[in-house]
Each structure stands twice: as C-alpha cells, then as structure tokens.
Design an enzyme around this catalytic site. Sequence first.
Site, PDB file in Angstrom:
ATOM      1  N   SER A  72      26.373  37.532  31.031  1.00 34.61           N
ATOM      2  CA  SER A  72      24.871  38.248  31.361  1.00 34.61           C
ATOM      3  C   SER A  72      24.848  39.501  31.204  1.00 34.61           C
ATOM      4  O   SER A  72      24.886  40.322  32.070  1.00 34.61           O
ATOM      5  CB  SER A  72      24.889  37.800  32.876  1.00 34.61           C
ATOM      6  N   SER A 121      36.549  40.902  27.936  1.00 33.31           N
ATOM      7  CA  SER A 121      36.718  41.618  29.034  1.00 33.31           C
ATOM      8  C   SER A 121      37.522  41.182  30.055  1.00 33.31           C
ATOM      9  O   SER A 121      38.398  42.123  30.922  1.00 33.31           O
ATOM     10  CB  SER A 121      35.331  42.126  29.741  1.00 33.31           C
TER      11      SER A 121
END
Lengths: 607, 301
Positions: free
Chosen positions: A522, A452
């Site tokens: 995460s 990302s």
Amino acid sequence: MSKPIVRLVTCGSVDDGKSTLIGRLLVETDSIPHDSVASARLVRRSGSTIKAGEIDFSLLTDGLEAEREQGITIDVAYRSMFLLNGRRLIIADAPGHEQYTRNMVVAASRADVALVLLDASRGIRTQTLRHLMICSLMGIGRIAIVINKLDAVGYAEEIYEKIKRDLTKSINRLEIKDFQFIPVSALVGDNIVLRSEAMPWYTGPTLLEYIQYWEKSPAGRSRARLGIQMISRAENFRGVAGTVINGEFTVGDEVITLPTRRRATIARIVTFDGDLERAEESRAVTLVLEPDVDATRGDVIELAEDFTEPADRFNATVVWLGEPELIHSRSYLLISGSTQVPAMVTKIRHKVNINTGKHEVTQTLKMNEIGVVEIATDALIALDTYKSCRESGNFILVDRSTMNTVGAGMIEHVLRRSSNITKQEYEINQQSRALQKNQRARVLWLTGLPGSGKSTIANALEKQLFAMGLHSYVLDGDNVRLGLNKDLGFIKEDRAENVRRVSEVARLMSDAGLIVIVALVSPFAADRDQARSLFDQGEFLEVWINTSADVCTIRDPKGLYKKAAAGSIPNLTGVGQEYEPPANAELVLDGTAPIEENVKRLIEIIL
Amino acid sequence: MLGSPQILQMLEDESIEILREAAAAFRKPVLLYSIGKDSSVLLHLARKAFYPGPIPFPMLHVDTTWKFREMISFRDQIVKEYGLNLLVHTNQAGVDEKVNPFTSGISEYTRVMKTVALRQALDEHGFDVAIGGSRRDEERSRAKERIFSVRESGHRWDPRQQRPELWRTYNPRLAPGQSMRVFPLSDWTELDVWHYIYLNEIPVNPLYFAKERLVVTRGQQLIMVDDERYPLLENEKPELRQIRFRTLGCYPLTAAVESTANSVKEILDEVMEVKLSERATRLIDGDKEDSMEKKKSEGYF
C-alpha cells in the site's frame, strides 16, 4: 428578481484585445483611479507600439509579474466596475489559452453573464468554440459574443455577418438561449460604452447596455434551501446560522434537515439588525427551529413539503483541475458549500473533447479535461442537479493528502440505486462478537516496501496471538491477489482498487470481532487514508515497517528486486514507483530489529 | 457614483458567509485588526455574523511601535467598548536592534517589523487561519488573490500555485505546514467601505477626519510629525496644515492629504471626487512596481 451585483466572465486572449477591452470599459465608466490611468499613459511594455501619452488600456488589467513579462494572463483577476444604472459589475478576467481551461472554469463558476471575445480579422477559432462550450457547461445564462477589431477590417458588415451565421449553428447545438453578437473596436472605443458612428448597420445594444440590463431568469424548479455553516449559541439561545442559497424562508414554515430528515418549524429569523419575517435568497441569517432539532454544520435545510432526496450515488460532469490525474476508486474529499464527505469516482463514462464537444472513451481525466463520471459518497448528501440550481448542485473534489482542490463537479442526475439497498441492522454487533472472544476488534495495517518484513512479522504476530487465545486473521497482499484481486495489476489505479477491496474485507472481519492483520505494500498515503476512513477512531492502527530500500534489495525474499533490475517488473515499489511513507502512523517499526521485539511492540498497541 | 444600498446588503451577506466559514472550518482562527477603516468594517461584520453569540476568535494587532498615537488610543477604546479579546504583538528582536523606518531602509523595516512580526505572532499562537480586511481593488496583485488563500510553510504566498476557487464552495482544508488567509472584503471597494461606515454609523479613527496637524513635506508627500522621534532636517519647523489620512499605518510612512472633510458624509463626497488610488499615500508600496507581490511571497499579509 433584480440582483444589484452582476458578475461577468471575460473569455478570450490577449491577442484578441481582451485586456484593452476591459481597460476601456473601466476607464469609460470612470471605475478606475485617475493615478492608475496616468501611470498607464507613462509605462510601456517592451515592444509596445502605443504612442507615448496615450493610455495603454491593457496595463490596467494585468497583475502578476510573470504575466507582464510574457504578455499573457495566467490567473483570474477580479475587478469591480460601476454600471450606469446603479448596479455593480464584478469582472472575472480569465486567461484564454487551452492550458488555462481550469482558470476559465474558476472565473465562469460564478458568472451571470459571459463575454466571449474574438478577432474579426481572424474569425472563428477553436478557442472560440471552447469558450462557448465552457460557458454553457458552467450554466451561464447570457452570452455576449464580442467581435473585436472591426476597425482593422474597415468596419465591414459582411465579416460580422459571416461570423454570426457560422457561429449560430454551434450556439444552437449548445442550447444557449440568450446571446447577442456585438461588433466593436476596443482600441477605438466603438460600441463598448459609446455607440459607434462607424457601424450604422448595427442597431443592437452596446456591450455595456447588454451587460447592465441582465436580469436573473426565474429558475424552473428551485427549492428553498439554506446550508448550515455553524450552530449559533448564546445565553438561552441556539440557532442554525447559514445563507439562503435559493428561494426564501418565512417564519412558520415547516422545514426538514437533510440528510437527517428531522422536521421542525421556523420560530424566528434572527439578524444583528433585528428579526425578519422573511429571509430572501442570498441573505445570511440565523434560524431558530421549534423544536430545537439536532442539526449540525454541513446539514441543509429545505421546506418539508418539497425537498431534495439525499443520496450517495451521482452522475456528474467533472472538470479536472489537479496536476496528478483522476484516479478511479481513490478516495477524495467531496465539498459542497459547508458539507464535506469522502467520495470516490466509481466509473468514468467518457470525456468530452473541449474543442469539438465529441465524447471519447478514457480511463482517467488529466488536468483541464472534462468528463462525465459516476460518484459514490461515503454518506448520504442532499445534492440537487446543477441545472436546477448552481449552488446546490456543485461540488469540488479535494486530494486527501495535499488538500488541493483537484476537481470541480456539476451534478447531472442522482442515481437512485443506493436508496434501494437498505442497510440491515443486526442485534448482535461487533462489540458483542469481540467480547465473546475476550478481545477488542482491531485492524493492524502493516505497510512498507516489498521485502521490508511485513509477512514475516504478521506471521510471528499471529502465532503469538493464537498462543494467547486471541482470534485473528492475516490478509496478505500476495495471497489476496491469488483470488479476490487476481484481476488487478500494479498501476496506480489498480493499486487503489486493491487497497479498497482489502480494506472492505478487513472491515467485514473486524465487524466479525476479529483482530485483522493486513500485510500490504500500500504505497500511497491517499489509499491508506481511505482505508482508515472506513473504521472508528482507534480501531484502525497503521504500522509502518520502516526498512531501508538497500536492506530490502539485499534481502529480496521473492526475487522481485532482481527482476526489477533486469527490467521485467516496471512498477515495483521503491524502484519504478515511489513509496509515500506514512506521516501519522500509530507505530513505526524498525524492520531490522529482532522479530520478538517488534511482535512485543505490536501486542502492546493491540491490548 | 454611489451604488445602491442593495449592493452593500449583498456584499455584507457574502462577507458574513465567509466569516462564518472561516470560524467554523478551522481549528484556531484569528482576525487581524489593523485599526483602519477596513478593520472597523470587518469587526462590525464579525459582530453581525455571530450575533447573538460573541465573536468566536481573538483579534491580533501587529504593533510596529511606529503607529500613530491616536491609532493606539482608538484601538484600546474599541476593545473596551465591545469587550474584545485583543492580542498585541511586537517583534522584540527588531526593537532591540533598533530597526526603524529612517535608517534601516523602508523595505527592511517593513520586513522585520511587519512581515516577520506577523509570522512570529501566528506561529507562537498556532493560528491556522488569519482573517484580514484586504480588498481586491487595493492593488494589482490583490486582484488575483483568492478569498481563501493558502500560505505554504513560512507563510509564503505562491501566486502560481493558487487553489482553484469555484462557486461559493470554499476549500478550507490544510496540508501539514500550510495555513490560510481569508479575505471577507475581497469584493468591496474603498467607496463601499465608506458608504457602509456611513449607513451603519460605525466608529472610525479620528485621523480620517480633517484637522490642523503638524506636518513636514517630503518630496510630494505630507508627513505628520506624531512624536519627537521623527528626524527633522536642519532648521526645519513642522507647520500646521488642515489634513486627514486616507489610509492608516506607520506614521513616518503614511502620507496625509489636504482636506476639509470632517464627517463621514464629507469623506464620502471627497472619495467620489478624488479618484486617486489609496495606496498612493503609502510610502512602502511605491518603491517598486510589484512590491506588494514580492512582500506577500515572503509572508506579508
């Protein structure tokens, strides 16, 4: 001490005739409205063999639509009943099947007396042993083992005696002291309320007698305790409102607040109906303390002469209630009475086979499983052992994103380890270290799918901060896995531990006064929330790098998506494992926007 | 058979504990005040729970515009006497569309004027917990409901997804979109409620006491003609009968019982004798088995 309300849990299944038994108890003690009884004479289940005009007792206790369709009991139903000696009986009717163990635990948690039902024609079954074990685990002092359908086996004493002989061994192993075998027929009404003519060989109490003469046994070591629910304020008045959980308090008693250990004397015990000299167990009162010490909701008050030592590590038996399994190292919310504190399971010692009682090695606990675990809380909490007092030794675990109750715990003992480690206070603190660097200590937590743009953004941001003369450090997920976390894989549990370690390192660095940039996938909200809980308000800034999975797959800077497509990475986030987007991130960045723009927005929220 | 006063003491203490938990653990609580005897007891318990402080939340009354006139006057009198903060809400869209108990059908009327109205009021004020006086002995699906009962978005109750509730450790936490219902009277029975009213001398609505009132007969049930809106049959003349009410609600949907009981003591004696479930006098519940469960899954209290 005589309690005016007796709570009973009934265990057993529809096949054993449980609904019929409870229905009969209700009707024969005249505890049920007459129109309900009349309707149970008319309505019939499909396939019912009960004659028209007779009462189908089982119809009086089943509630929910799905249950009536399936002819089984799914959830716990509560009924009030009159005992013939002026007391009240509250029945918690629990389902019997193994997949409803958690409902049985719910029903048993408040019970004083248990009724374990079995069918004389079938004898002892695995579920009988399971029910006895759960009753013993939940700390129920008195157990009636009701052998039903004696009418179907010709009221034969040998059958009753054989079951009694065989089951007594298990009962002794479970250390159940107060128990009674009662032969009955719920269908006919033998030995439920009325003594049976058909079983002259049985001279023990009827079921009703056994239940209604229950007395609370004086607890071995019980400390007086009141849980503070709220601070009561009025003109020229401040008191602590709560319920006496155990023991009693008298005006003039020297008390202590826990875990804060502030000492005071009880000046008044206030109620709407006038002040009391003495507040007995189960009374809801308001205490006025002298001096008016700083106590808050969630604190506990005990007598200063003998109080529960607050701790943050415990050994506990946990019944897992949640659909998602227990995850080691994940932060849950622990609630006990009005006390709430983040906590995690640091070790699963073993699970208990609920049919045999044997210990088994395990990495996790699934729904309806029972295990012994070690728990660490984020703050000190004054919990006692469950054995010494149910209400001061219990807790529930709550999932921090769904807020569902996922675990029920009973403290076995307090681990003293924590009290040997004292936190050292240093005079140079985070703020002074940060001030020296002309900055405010911060943790920027960049979360998002692989590819990302987290690392790229972190790198550009750090260069900018460096140029501005600010002190920072990047904790990159990949880099941390080369050293500190090289023992961890990518399954859910390991990801939780990965996040925990990175957040602890971030805490140390933030304490050193640095601006910490964490670049870590995460994927789970609960793990990120746990990381957040380590920091002060405003110190932790969650930043979601929102880049679509399609873009990430095309970028694929590390070739991970290709490998996942080829099947060599089963747990890649976004492919084999889901990513839970943040619901309350401080900042959301578009991962396809120009990098300078994203860095600019990050600088804005830091400064 | 009346239980010992110790039973009531224990029930009172547990209810106070629940009320305090609801007040302290939530952002914005509200107490649903329906003017009936259970609400009277709940209000009394709330005064006890927070004494000497004031009740730290407002009351909410959902007014369908079809309540007995004596309910509204009693409500206003109690509000004045105790200095309560009362909010009244009516579903104005329902009023504009002339939704009523006669031509709209009972279940549609209940949905619009009670269920939807309640949802509107809770959403409008952003209440995250609503405290109500329901008891487990009232009805079968109530018997299975938790004391702290979670509602999903749209205030839906999903009986299959109830949170486990253990010991006296309640879970008051909410996920986004959820809200909570709290029932401090869960373990009380109808008899307990009257016994408590008797011992504590709690004021209750005059409709509970027997008096000559104008009624018509519908099926087996006696319906009081409380105002001129009630559609009488051709040549029908309401007659005076000595009646009282066991439960209070919308007057066209609440049947009366013939009775001479005109003190709490006499009502207590009657309740011990009669042995009829109180919901038998409610028209809205009788239309189908399980109707309560259905209504609650739509957001009914």
